[in-house]
Design an enzyme around this catalytic site. Sequence first.
Site, mmCIF file in Angstrom:
data_model
loop_
_atom_site.group_PDB
_atom_site.id
_atom_site.type_symbol
_atom_site.label_atom_id
_atom_site.label_comp_id
_atom_site.label_asym_id
_atom_site.label_seq_id
_atom_site.Cartn_x
_atom_site.Cartn_y
_atom_site.Cartn_z
ATOM 1 N N THR A 51 0.837 -1.202 0.000
ATOM 2 C CA THR A 51 0.000 0.000 0.000
ATOM 3 C C THR A 51 0.870 1.251 0.000
ATOM 4 O O THR A 51 0.710 2.139 -0.853
ATOM 5 C CB THR A 51 -0.881 0.006 1.270
ATOM 6 N N THR A 52 1.785 1.316 0.954
ATOM 7 C CA THR A 52 2.691 2.466 1.074
ATOM 8 C C THR A 52 3.504 2.647 -0.197
ATOM 9 O O THR A 52 3.785 3.776 -0.612
ATOM 10 C CB THR A 52 3.625 2.244 2.289
ATOM 11 N N TYR A 143 -2.083 -10.830 2.957
ATOM 12 C CA TYR A 143 -2.072 -9.422 3.384
ATOM 13 C C TYR A 143 -3.521 -8.973 3.526
ATOM 14 O O TYR A 143 -4.209 -8.747 2.527
ATOM 15 C CB TYR A 143 -1.306 -8.614 2.331
ATOM 16 N N LYS A 173 -0.184 -10.752 7.229
ATOM 17 C CA LYS A 173 0.101 -9.352 7.571
ATOM 18 C C LYS A 173 -1.254 -8.734 7.812
ATOM 19 O O LYS A 173 -2.046 -8.573 6.879
ATOM 20 C CB LYS A 173 0.824 -8.681 6.407
ATOM 21 N N SER A 175 -3.535 -5.892 8.595
ATOM 22 C CA SER A 175 -3.715 -4.438 8.629
ATOM 23 C C SER A 175 -5.186 -4.090 8.869
ATOM 24 O O SER A 175 -5.735 -3.198 8.218
ATOM 25 C CB SER A 175 -3.214 -3.794 7.334
ATOM 26 N N SER A 218 4.143 1.615 7.588
ATOM 27 C CA SER A 218 4.768 2.752 6.905
ATOM 28 C C SER A 218 5.616 3.589 7.852
ATOM 29 O O SER A 218 6.658 4.118 7.472
ATOM 30 C CB SER A 218 3.668 3.641 6.317
HETATM 31 C C1 LIG Z 1 -3.734 1.868 5.360
HETATM 32 C C2 LIG Z 1 -2.248 1.949 5.512
HETATM 33 O O1 LIG Z 1 -1.595 2.601 4.729
HETATM 34 N N1 LIG Z 1 -1.726 1.250 6.507
HETATM 35 C C3 LIG Z 1 -0.292 1.196 6.760
HETATM 36 C C4 LIG Z 1 0.028 1.634 8.168
HETATM 37 O O2 LIG Z 1 1.412 1.557 8.364
HETATM 38 C C5 LIG Z 1 -0.439 3.084 8.380
HETATM 39 O O3 LIG Z 1 0.200 3.940 7.472
HETATM 40 C C6 LIG Z 1 -0.103 3.530 9.797
HETATM 41 O O4 LIG Z 1 -0.683 2.664 10.728
HETATM 42 C C7 LIG Z 1 -0.560 4.982 10.055
HETATM 43 O O5 LIG Z 1 -1.960 5.044 10.146
HETATM 44 C C8 LIG Z 1 0.216 -0.212 6.541
HETATM 45 O O6 LIG Z 1 -0.643 -1.149 7.121
HETATM 46 C C9 LIG Z 1 0.335 -0.455 5.068
HETATM 47 C C10 LIG Z 1 1.352 -1.423 4.734
HETATM 48 O O7 LIG Z 1 1.846 -2.138 5.562
HETATM 49 C C11 LIG Z 1 1.796 -1.487 3.348
HETATM 50 O O8 LIG Z 1 2.200 -0.485 2.818
HETATM 51 O O9 LIG Z 1 1.744 -2.539 2.763
#
Ligand SMILES: CC(=O)N[C@@H]([C@@H](O)[C@H](O)[C@H](O)CO)[C@@H](O)CC(=O)C(=O)O
Length: 309
Positions: A51-52, A143, A173, A175, A218
């Site tokens: 996602t990031t 994921y 993973k 989320s 992220s």
């Molecule tokens: C919806 C989203 O982007 N979620 C992020 C989180 O790291 C998120 O940025 C963080 O919890 C801040 O809200 C991750 O779960 C995404 C992630 O791991 C990825 O990029 O694959």
Amino acid sequence: MSRSIRKLTGLVAATFTPLTAEGEINLSVIGPYIDYLVENQNVKSVFINGTTGEGCSLTVDERKQLAEAWCQHGKDKLEQVIVHVGCMSIKDSQELARHAASIGADGIAVISPSFFKPVNADALRLFIKEVSTFAPDLPMYYYHIPSMTGVAFDAADVLNGIEQLVPSFQGVKYSGTDLRDLGQCVRYSQSHNWSVLFGVDEQLLGALVLGVHGAVGSTYNYLGCIVNKMLAAFDNGNHVQTRALQFGFMEVITFAKNLGFDVSVNKQVMSEVSGLALGPPRLPLLPCPVSKAQVIAQKIKDFSQGNLI
Ligand SMILES: CC(=O)N[C@@H]([C@@H](O)[C@H](O)[C@H](O)CO)[C@@H](O)CC(=O)C(=O)O
């Protein structure tokens, strides 16, 4: 699966994808990016093209080039490079899985397709199986990110019995924010020695209590060092310090969310904190004003220096 498995644990950075000002992938940043993660954040595993990393906005060819660059520059520096291979077309996912295996990636992960969605966990398990057969020796992770895919049935239902279909399956993973479902995933994973990695960074402490083995997110790109301290405090049973660090972290994310915090803002924040030239996001995401990112970056720096604890 024939080769021995190294269990995925600890902090894993969900990496941003560097783009040039013209919007092309910028592979020249990957080497310095890895050095920054390892040396400044003590983060030694990465989850790329997720996602990031705007994986779903990249072409299959771009994703392959990025995976190659991460594996090549990460050799001898990173512990694990996990390549996200989820796509709308199973053929594309299969091709990315085959490619990840050919370049020495340490694992692959898939989100659920989200335009034509699987009707139930059985359909999603079949999808994961058909992708995994193109990289049968690579650890495969599901994921689960219902906020993005809209596929909200329990991850625990996806895991249930998947070992019979996908011998290379190694974990999830997670989320999502459903601690009941997360707990069921941890419980089921115990008997298979799978990894459950949590992906809602600002809620990590709750997941640690449930027994997750690590976290993918992220914010570990620029707050890995602090969250590593939190993990150490948790392992030492120091609840007061663990909570103080989680509360400080929550304050940073709340501050960012109040200003509007999406992948685009997050990417610019990472550029400001790290000094890496990550460039703009790709449409439909819009570039974030530098001034906004700088305000959030300052908050992160204050937290990193112990000023919010
Ligand atoms: C919806 C989203 O982007 N979620 C992020 C989180 O790291 C998120 O940025 C963080 O919890 C801040 O809200 C991750 O779960 C995404 C992630 O791991 C990825 O990029 O694959």
